[in-house]
Design an enzyme around this catalytic site. Structure first.
Site, short mmCIF file in Angstrom:
data_model
loop_
_atom_site.label_atom_id
_atom_site.label_comp_id
_atom_site.label_asym_id
_atom_site.label_seq_id
_atom_site.Cartn_x
_atom_site.Cartn_y
_atom_site.Cartn_z
N TYR A 293 -5.12 -11.99 -12.10
CA TYR A 293 -4.24 -12.35 -10.98
C TYR A 293 -3.09 -13.24 -11.46
O TYR A 293 -1.93 -12.98 -11.17
CB TYR A 293 -5.09 -13.04 -9.92
N1 LIG Z 1 -3.46 -16.44 0.97
C1 LIG Z 1 -3.03 -17.30 0.05
O1 LIG Z 1 -3.41 -18.46 0.04
C2 LIG Z 1 -2.02 -16.87 -0.98
C3 LIG Z 1 -1.54 -17.81 -1.89
C4 LIG Z 1 -0.61 -17.43 -2.84
C5 LIG Z 1 -0.17 -16.12 -2.88
N2 LIG Z 1 -0.63 -15.22 -1.99
C6 LIG Z 1 -0.13 -13.85 -2.07
O2 LIG Z 1 0.27 -13.39 -0.80
C7 LIG Z 1 0.03 -11.98 -0.73
C8 LIG Z 1 -0.85 -11.67 0.46
O3 LIG Z 1 -2.05 -12.40 0.30
P1 LIG Z 1 -3.19 -12.43 1.40
O4 LIG Z 1 -3.85 -13.75 1.25
O5 LIG Z 1 -2.66 -12.03 2.72
O6 LIG Z 1 -4.17 -11.30 0.83
P2 LIG Z 1 -5.35 -10.52 1.57
O7 LIG Z 1 -6.35 -10.22 0.53
O8 LIG Z 1 -5.79 -11.26 2.78
O9 LIG Z 1 -4.61 -9.19 2.05
C9 LIG Z 1 -4.24 -8.21 1.12
C10 LIG Z 1 -4.06 -6.91 1.86
O10 LIG Z 1 -3.87 -5.89 0.86
C11 LIG Z 1 -4.77 -4.84 1.11
N3 LIG Z 1 -5.13 -4.19 -0.15
C12 LIG Z 1 -5.90 -4.70 -1.14
N4 LIG Z 1 -6.01 -3.82 -2.15
C13 LIG Z 1 -5.29 -2.72 -1.78
C14 LIG Z 1 -5.02 -1.48 -2.40
N5 LIG Z 1 -5.52 -1.17 -3.60
N6 LIG Z 1 -4.22 -0.61 -1.75
C15 LIG Z 1 -3.72 -0.90 -0.54
N7 LIG Z 1 -3.94 -2.06 0.11
C16 LIG Z 1 -4.73 -2.96 -0.51
C17 LIG Z 1 -5.96 -5.45 1.80
O11 LIG Z 1 -6.69 -4.48 2.55
C18 LIG Z 1 -5.29 -6.49 2.68
O12 LIG Z 1 -4.89 -5.97 3.91
C19 LIG Z 1 -0.58 -11.59 -2.07
O13 LIG Z 1 0.42 -11.14 -2.94
C20 LIG Z 1 -1.17 -12.89 -2.57
O14 LIG Z 1 -1.30 -12.91 -3.97
C21 LIG Z 1 -1.56 -15.55 -1.04
#
Ligand SMILES: NC(=O)c1ccc[n+]([C@@H]2O[C@H](COP(=O)([O-])OP(=O)(O)OC[C@H]3O[C@@H](n4cnc5c(N)ncnc54)[C@H](O)[C@@H]3O)[C@@H](O)[C@H]2O)c1
Length: 250
Positions: A157
């Site tokens: 990641y």
């Molecule tokens: N939540 C946090 O604290 C946080 C912090 C820093 C960065 N981010 C970034 O923000 C973005 C969103 O994060 P999040 O927390 O909402 O993630 P999440 O895991 O809650 O949601 C990810 C979404 O992507 C979908 N997904 C996963 N694998 C997939 C695949 N192979 N094909 C299609 N869809 C797929 C999942 O079903 C889900 O709906 C990401 O890039 C994450 O790295 C999040």
């Protein structure tokens, strides 16, 4: 709280990966509320279909595994045929499953990059001709402050997010003459259902709270607000940057 409306986004076509839940769901809702037509893909068919039905006109969903390059390319092509040329791309999808580096097989490493890095490049190349023909566009690659902090047990990641920051810079340089802007957007710890379920314990949150300047929880909407700005003409001279929304953690 009252947030901005961006007239330049009205009528634009946005494509969002991983839009059925988490921050992606908020991206879908926020761009739709700005008058964008919004196409989104996700593995979760039920949640995606329910969200598209709730939004109604101007929302387009397909179940797509973004690790399947051909399926992602086809979704982008079909979304553009349905809604019009895509000029906003939000590369949001990721999977932050923890894994000790020493126990990570070459296959697991490749699978990690296949979901966390490859779709950013594949989707960007797929929308490039549409943005070029339209006279410009904005690509937002959702990264993470973990690319800057490098925590343990997240090797694929963190490596992918670091690569996303660099990819944003090189594409910004390569495509800038066509007014295609490419920026990274790095959230801090955002309160999503998955984070609450898996990692955001009261102890972990108390630890986080000591390290940040702003003590309120970062909500998905705080990240969506930054993405709207990066997609809108208001940021028209901003490219190749990494916008950090982390409550002052870094
Ligand atoms: N939540 C946090 O604290 C946080 C912090 C820093 C960065 N981010 C970034 O923000 C973005 C969103 O994060 P999040 O927390 O909402 O993630 P999440 O895991 O809650 O949601 C990810 C979404 O992507 C979908 N997904 C996963 N694998 C997939 C695949 N192979 N094909 C299609 N869809 C797929 C999942 O079903 C889900 O709906 C990401 O890039 C994450 O790295 C999040």
């Amino acid at each position: 709280m009252a947030f901005a409306t961006y007239p330049s986004l009205s009528g634009r076509v946005a494509f969002i990966t991983g839009g059925a839940s988490g921050i992606g769901e908020t991206f879908v809702e926020a761009f739709h509320a700005q008058g964008c037509k919004v196409a989104f893909v996700d593995l979760q068919a039920d949640a995606g279909e329910a969200l598209a039905a709730k939004l109604g006109d101007g929302a387009w969903f397909r179940r797509c595994d973004v690790t399947d390059a051909a399926a992602l390319q086809a979704a982008i092509k079909d979304a553009a045929a349905a809604l019009g040329p895509i000029t906003v791309l939000i590369n949001n999808v990721a999977n932050d499953t923890r894994h000790p580096a020493a126990e990570t097989t070459p296959d697991a490493w490749r699978r990690g990059l296949a979901v966390n890095l490859d779709p950013c490049f594949i989707a960007a190349v797929a929308v490039h001709p549409m943005m070029q023909a339209a006279g410009g566009g904005s690509i937002v690659n959702v990264s993470s402050i973990n690319a800057l902090l490098g925590p343990a047990d997240l090797a694929t990641y963190v490596a992918a997010k670091g690569a996303i920051n660099s990819l944003s810079k090189t594409l910004a340089r390569e495509w800038g003459a066509d007014r295609i802007r490419v920026n990274a957007l790095s959230p801090g710890w955002v309160v999503t259902p998955r984070q609450l379920e898996l990692w955001l314990t009261p102890e972990a949150e108390a630890e986080w709270s000591k390290l940040v300047a702003l003590k309120d929880r970062i909500q998905p909407r705080d990240i969506a607000n930054a993405a709207l700005f990066l997609a809108a003409d208001d940021s028209r001279m901003m490219t190749g940057q990494n916008m950090v929304v982390d409550a002052g953690r870094t």
